[in-house]
Design a protein around this motif. Structure first.
Motif, short mmCIF file in Angstrom:
data_model
loop_
_atom_site.label_atom_id
_atom_site.label_comp_id
_atom_site.label_asym_id
_atom_site.label_seq_id
_atom_site.Cartn_x
_atom_site.Cartn_y
_atom_site.Cartn_z
N ALA A 133 -31.28 -44.93 -2.33
CA ALA A 133 -29.68 -44.86 -1.77
C ALA A 133 -29.03 -46.16 -2.58
O ALA A 133 -27.78 -46.16 -2.76
N ALA A 134 -29.65 -47.10 -2.90
CA ALA A 134 -29.01 -48.06 -3.71
C ALA A 134 -28.53 -47.61 -5.16
O ALA A 134 -27.32 -48.02 -5.59
N THR A 175 -27.40 -44.40 -5.69
CA THR A 175 -26.31 -43.65 -5.18
C THR A 175 -25.15 -44.53 -5.17
O THR A 175 -24.03 -44.15 -5.37
N SER A 176 -25.30 -45.41 -4.48
CA SER A 176 -24.48 -46.37 -4.04
C SER A 176 -23.61 -47.08 -5.13
O SER A 176 -22.59 -47.13 -5.34
N ALA A 213 -21.52 -44.33 -7.02
CA ALA A 213 -20.16 -43.94 -6.14
C ALA A 213 -19.18 -45.26 -6.40
O ALA A 213 -18.16 -45.05 -6.73
N CYS A 214 -19.75 -46.42 -6.45
CA CYS A 214 -19.03 -47.44 -6.94
C CYS A 214 -18.20 -47.43 -8.23
O CYS A 214 -17.22 -47.58 -8.65
N ASP A 259 -15.86 -44.76 -8.33
CA ASP A 259 -14.58 -45.31 -7.72
C ASP A 259 -13.70 -45.92 -8.85
O ASP A 259 -12.40 -45.92 -8.92
N ARG A 300 -18.36 -36.14 -7.83
CA ARG A 300 -18.71 -37.03 -6.59
C ARG A 300 -19.72 -36.09 -5.79
O ARG A 300 -20.68 -36.80 -5.08
N THR A 304 -24.73 -36.76 -3.89
CA THR A 304 -25.25 -36.60 -2.59
C THR A 304 -25.88 -34.88 -2.38
O THR A 304 -26.70 -34.76 -1.83
#
Length: 304
Positions: free
Chosen positions: A57-58, A60-61, A64-65, A68, A113, A117
């Motif tokens: 999860a970390a 992926t986060s 994603a950042c 962005d 993006r 997921t």
């Protein structure tokens, strides 16, 4: 980074990571070539962000950042701001020079993006929806750089999309093992079930007959997209046709190599032999020189 340095950075990305496509780009006039490299450099840069790190999860986060941030810098660059990025100066210059559609850019970023997921696709239609951004949109972004014959712009859009899909499906088949290591499977689940192939069969690394049959089926799907794209090459400006014909043959050659391996995509990565790559390049070299020379000599009024 200066604009010249940014274009050179994109060229090196293409040369390092997309050898077959890079070879084909050498058949373009130099002024077109650098813009194609900029498009490749941007898409590769974003793809590398999405593929970085692991699957926690970390991770992926963090990805994603980073995505962005690239999107933010892209928007700033398109708004006229100076951005610190090795790829964006060249890409923004290319987008603005050719009026590349923002809808195609957004479609590409949307698919990237999704890779954060979405790791499985239920049906081929689901995969096609993903490829609208990851492949078809790239084909559309290439069109204004390559130029089309007068009045052929709209007609060229469909084959450009089809060629993008054909190239990506070829990559999916070549890269089954690499994608699996990233936690992704681009073979639709309904097709796995149809041929009696499980995800564990892919992980074992041993190409059972059922898997070979599945790969042959997907390869024929890719070839169908190649066939649909073929007529579109004649809609391009003459100086762009040798490049796209060579890319068509080089990527199609990957499917040939997969077939020669008995549709085994697990025990080795299919590559077009160097001798064949050189032969394809040489075969189109004279046509590329002649077309580029003829266009340089043509009066400007004849191009309008």
């Amino acid at each position: 980074m200066t604009l010249t340095a940014s274009y050179e950075h994109c060229r090196r990305l293409n040369a390092r990571h997309g050898r077959s496509f890079y070879l084909a780009t050498l058949l373009l006039p130099a002024w077109k070539r650098r813009h194609v490299h900029a498009l490749y450099g941007f898409t590769r840069h974003v793809d590398d962000i999405v593929d970085a790190c692991g699957e926690t999860a970390a991770d992926t986060s963090g990805r994603a950042c980073a995505l962005d941030e690239v999107t933010r810098r892209l928007n700033a660059g398109l708004a006229g701001e100076t951005v610190k990025d090795p790829v964006l100066p060249a890409f923004v210059h290319t987008v603005r020079s050719f009026g590349i559609e923002r809808t195609d850019l957004d479609a590409f970023l949307r698919s990237m993006r999704a890779d954060l997921t979405v790791t499985r696709y239920g049906t081929y239609d689901d995969l096609m929806l993903y490829m609208e951004g990851s492949a078809a949109a790239i084909g559309l972004m290439m069109l204004p750089i390559l130029e089309t014959m007068p009045g052929a712009g709209r007609l060229a859009r469909k084959p450009a999309r089809e060629l993008g899909r054909a190239f990506q499906l070829t990559n999916f088949l070549r890269d089954v093992t690499e994608d699996l290591a990233r936690g992704r499977i681009y073979l639709p689940r309904e097709d796995l079930a149809k041929f009696g192939v499980t995800e564990d069969d892919l992980r074992r690394g041993t190409p059972a007959p059922a898997l070979r049959d599945l790969v042959a089926f997907e390869a024929e799907r890719a070839r169908d997209h190649y066939r649909r794209a073929l007529d579109g090459i004649e809609l391009l400006a003459p100086s762009s046709r040798p490049c796209i014909r060579a890319a068509y043959e080089l990527y199609g050659g990957i499917l040939d190599e997969i077939a020669l391996a008995g549709h085994d995509v697990l025990t080795g990565r299919a590559r077009v032999p160097r001798r064949r790559r050189a032969a394809i390049f040489t075969r189109h070299l004279v046509a590329a020189w002649a077309a580029g020379h003829a266009e340089r000599r043509r009066p400007a009024a004849a191009l309008s």
